[in-house]
Design an enzyme around this catalytic site. Structure first.
Site, PDB file in Angstrom:
ATOM      1  N   THR A  87     -75.810  66.006  57.527  1.00 17.15           N
ATOM      2  CA  THR A  87     -75.040  65.998  56.285  1.00 17.15           C
ATOM      3  C   THR A  87     -74.439  67.393  56.110  1.00 17.15           C
ATOM      4  O   THR A  87     -74.719  68.304  56.907  1.00 17.15           O
ATOM      5  CB  THR A  87     -75.937  65.686  55.066  1.00 17.15           C
ATOM      6  OG1 THR A  87     -76.892  66.741  54.946  1.00 17.15           O
ATOM      7  CG2 THR A  87     -76.637  64.351  55.211  1.00 17.15           C
ATOM      8  N   ASN A 147     -78.725  64.702  64.972  1.00 14.89           N
ATOM      9  CA  ASN A 147     -78.981  66.022  65.564  1.00 14.89           C
ATOM     10  C   ASN A 147     -80.466  66.162  65.846  1.00 14.89           C
ATOM     11  O   ASN A 147     -81.300  65.517  65.206  1.00 14.89           O
ATOM     12  CB  ASN A 147     -78.552  67.119  64.576  1.00 14.89           C
ATOM     13  CG  ASN A 147     -78.712  68.510  65.165  1.00 14.89           C
ATOM     14  OD1 ASN A 147     -78.371  68.744  66.334  1.00 14.89           O
ATOM     15  ND2 ASN A 147     -79.241  69.437  64.394  1.00 14.89           N
ATOM     16  N   GLN A 158     -91.437  67.745  73.524  1.00 16.26           N
ATOM     17  CA  GLN A 158     -91.490  66.732  72.449  1.00 16.26           C
ATOM     18  C   GLN A 158     -90.089  66.282  72.024  1.00 16.26           C
ATOM     19  O   GLN A 158     -89.886  65.116  71.687  1.00 16.26           O
ATOM     20  CB  GLN A 158     -92.264  67.270  71.246  1.00 16.26           C
ATOM     21  CG  GLN A 158     -93.712  67.593  71.551  1.00 16.26           C
ATOM     22  CD  GLN A 158     -94.440  66.428  72.192  1.00 16.26           C
ATOM     23  OE1 GLN A 158     -94.315  65.286  71.743  1.00 16.26           O
ATOM     24  NE2 GLN A 158     -95.188  66.699  73.259  1.00 16.26           N
ATOM     25  N   GLU A 159     -89.119  67.212  72.070  1.00 15.67           N
ATOM     26  CA  GLU A 159     -87.732  66.811  71.790  1.00 15.67           C
ATOM     27  C   GLU A 159     -87.334  65.686  72.740  1.00 15.67           C
ATOM     28  O   GLU A 159     -86.681  64.711  72.338  1.00 15.67           O
ATOM     29  CB  GLU A 159     -86.781  68.001  71.978  1.00 15.67           C
ATOM     30  CG  GLU A 159     -86.987  69.124  70.990  1.00 15.67           C
ATOM     31  CD  GLU A 159     -85.975  70.238  71.166  1.00 15.67           C
ATOM     32  OE1 GLU A 159     -84.842  69.988  71.598  1.00 15.67           O
ATOM     33  OE2 GLU A 159     -86.320  71.404  70.857  1.00 15.67           O
ATOM     34  N   ASP A 166     -78.885  71.424  58.418  1.00 17.47           N
ATOM     35  CA  ASP A 166     -80.269  71.173  58.853  1.00 17.47           C
ATOM     36  C   ASP A 166     -81.146  70.552  57.761  1.00 17.47           C
ATOM     37  O   ASP A 166     -82.369  70.721  57.776  1.00 17.47           O
ATOM     38  CB  ASP A 166     -80.921  72.457  59.397  1.00 17.47           C
ATOM     39  CG  ASP A 166     -80.259  72.939  60.680  1.00 17.47           C
ATOM     40  OD1 ASP A 166     -79.723  72.095  61.420  1.00 17.47           O
ATOM     41  OD2 ASP A 166     -80.284  74.155  60.941  1.00 17.47           O
ATOM     42  N   ASN A 171     -81.719  67.612  76.628  1.00 14.80           N
ATOM     43  CA  ASN A 171     -81.916  66.449  75.747  1.00 14.80           C
ATOM     44  C   ASN A 171     -81.008  65.299  76.161  1.00 14.80           C
ATOM     45  O   ASN A 171     -81.412  64.131  76.119  1.00 14.80           O
ATOM     46  CB  ASN A 171     -81.671  66.833  74.289  1.00 14.80           C
ATOM     47  CG  ASN A 171     -82.895  67.457  73.655  1.00 14.80           C
ATOM     48  OD1 ASN A 171     -83.873  66.761  73.375  1.00 14.80           O
ATOM     49  ND2 ASN A 171     -82.869  68.764  73.455  1.00 14.80           N
ATOM     50  N   HIS A 228     -83.292  69.262  65.952  1.00 11.74           N
ATOM     51  CA  HIS A 228     -83.464  70.663  65.559  1.00 11.74           C
ATOM     52  C   HIS A 228     -84.864  71.119  65.986  1.00 11.74           C
ATOM     53  O   HIS A 228     -85.843  70.398  65.761  1.00 11.74           O
ATOM     54  CB  HIS A 228     -83.299  70.799  64.040  1.00 11.74           C
ATOM     55  CG  HIS A 228     -83.412  72.215  63.579  1.00 11.74           C
ATOM     56  ND1 HIS A 228     -82.375  73.119  63.706  1.00 11.74           N
ATOM     57  CD2 HIS A 228     -84.450  72.905  63.045  1.00 11.74           C
ATOM     58  CE1 HIS A 228     -82.776  74.288  63.248  1.00 11.74           C
ATOM     59  NE2 HIS A 228     -84.023  74.187  62.839  1.00 11.74           N
ATOM     60  N   ARG A 266     -62.101  77.208  62.751  1.00 11.78           N
ATOM     61  CA  ARG A 266     -63.035  76.081  62.850  1.00 11.78           C
ATOM     62  C   ARG A 266     -62.391  74.774  62.393  1.00 11.78           C
ATOM     63  O   ARG A 266     -62.571  73.722  63.015  1.00 11.78           O
ATOM     64  CB  ARG A 266     -64.279  76.370  61.999  1.00 11.78           C
ATOM     65  CG  ARG A 266     -65.397  75.349  62.208  1.00 11.78           C
ATOM     66  CD  ARG A 266     -66.602  75.637  61.336  1.00 11.78           C
ATOM     67  NE  ARG A 266     -67.091  77.002  61.476  1.00 11.78           N
ATOM     68  CZ  ARG A 266     -67.862  77.427  62.474  1.00 11.78           C
ATOM     69  NH1 ARG A 266     -68.246  76.606  63.414  1.00 11.78           N
ATOM     70  NH2 ARG A 266     -68.256  78.679  62.526  1.00 11.78           N
TER      71      ARG A 266
HETATM   72  C1  GRF Z   1     -82.683  72.209  71.775  1.00 15.70           C
HETATM   73  O1  GRF Z   1     -83.762  73.075  71.542  1.00 15.70           O
HETATM   74  C2  GRF Z   1     -82.274  71.540  70.499  1.00 15.70           C
HETATM   75  O2  GRF Z   1     -83.341  71.326  69.629  1.00 15.70           O
HETATM   76  C3  GRF Z   1     -81.306  72.513  69.902  1.00 15.70           C
HETATM   77  O3  GRF Z   1     -80.605  73.053  70.989  1.00 15.70           O
HETATM   78  C4  GRF Z   1     -81.413  72.969  72.154  1.00 15.70           C
HETATM   79  C5  GRF Z   1     -80.611  72.232  73.184  1.00 15.70           C
HETATM   80  O4  GRF Z   1     -81.254  72.198  74.436  1.00 15.70           O
HETATM   81  N1  GRF Z   1     -80.461  71.868  68.939  1.00 15.70           N
HETATM   82  P1  GRF Z   1     -80.659  71.288  75.596  1.00 15.70           P
HETATM   83  O5  GRF Z   1     -79.214  71.745  75.822  1.00 15.70           O
HETATM   84  O6  GRF Z   1     -80.721  69.868  75.163  1.00 15.70           O
HETATM   85  O7  GRF Z   1     -81.498  71.574  76.799  1.00 15.70           O
END
Ligand code: GRF
Length: 213
Positions: free
Chosen positions: A141, A107, A173-174, A145, A18, A109, A65
């Site tokens: 928040t 984020n 799609q991400e 999620d 991503n 998801h 944490r």
């Molecule tokens: C993705 O599927 C995203 O939706 C989730 O973690 C994964 C990260 O993939 N939060 P990448 O490291 O961006 O390839």
């Protein structure tokens, strides 16, 4: 005079696809740093190959944490970000951390929230027999999620899908909607209306319906 590009800090833990999609989209942003809790994350190596400053903060070296998140937050603030992008950052963030960055923390998801928050979303979608699955960009928040939704994309689920084939279709799609959402943020076009995120001055759809492949 043009406004300056916004400053972005990216947090990731793994392969960073991503993050790579963000770079390839040539967004009007200045990526001040990429920070990982895993020193060996492929996404860090990619950032270095792009000449982007990187920071590795190994969470296993900290007692808990809260201690790690406090240090992480201080490190992020050093880069004066307008926006913090979680791009596969695989640790739950403490409430104190989220409070420091709320409203400028995005984020992605891998499900159509509010369905399937948490982990193993593709396995769970297949187990439920849903016919449509997808991904969601949202503000983070304290409610895990469940923050305000910025954009979503849907893909069909096929009878012969495995978690891996479905994940690959969703990931494509991400890589479309996350850069788009970051561009909207950078352009100052995301407005909060009663806790819902709308696009300013535009009736453009914040959803993508993919015919799949
Ligand atoms: C993705 O599927 C995203 O939706 C989730 O973690 C994964 C990260 O993939 N939060 P990448 O490291 O961006 O390839």
């Amino acid at each position: 005079m043009l406004a300056r590009p916004i400053r972005v800090v990216v947090l990731l833990s793994g392969r960073g696809s991503n993050f790579q999609a963000m770079i390839e989209a040539q967004l009007p942003i200045d990526i001040a740093a990429v920070i990982s809790n895993r020193p060996q994350a492929a996404g860090l190596a990619y950032a270095r190959s792009q000449g982007i400053p990187t920071v590795a903060l190994d969470h296993t070296q900290y007692p808990d944490r809260a201690a790690f998140d406090a240090l992480l937050a201080d490190e992020i603030e050093c880069h004066r970000p307008d926006l913090v992008v979680l791009a596969g950052y695989m640790r739950i963030l403490s409430p104190a951390f989220i409070a420091r960055f709320e409203g400028r923390l995005l984020n992605i998801h891998p499900s159509l929230l509010p369905m399937f928050p948490g982990l193993k979303t593709h396995e769970r979608a297949l187990a439920e027999g849903v016919k449509i699955h997808g991904c969601t960009v949202h503000f983070v928040t304290a409610d895990l999620d469940h923050g305000p939704i910025v954009a979503q994309a849907a893909v069909p689920v096929r009878a012969d899908d495995t978690p891996d084939t479905l994940a690959a279709r969703v990931l494509a799609q991400e890589h479309r909607i996350y850069p788009q959402a970051i561009r909207w943020f950078a352009e100052g076009r995301l407005i909060n209306v009663h806790g819902h995120v709308n696009l300013k001055d535009d009736l453009a759809s914040q959803s993508v319906l993919s015919p799949g492949t």
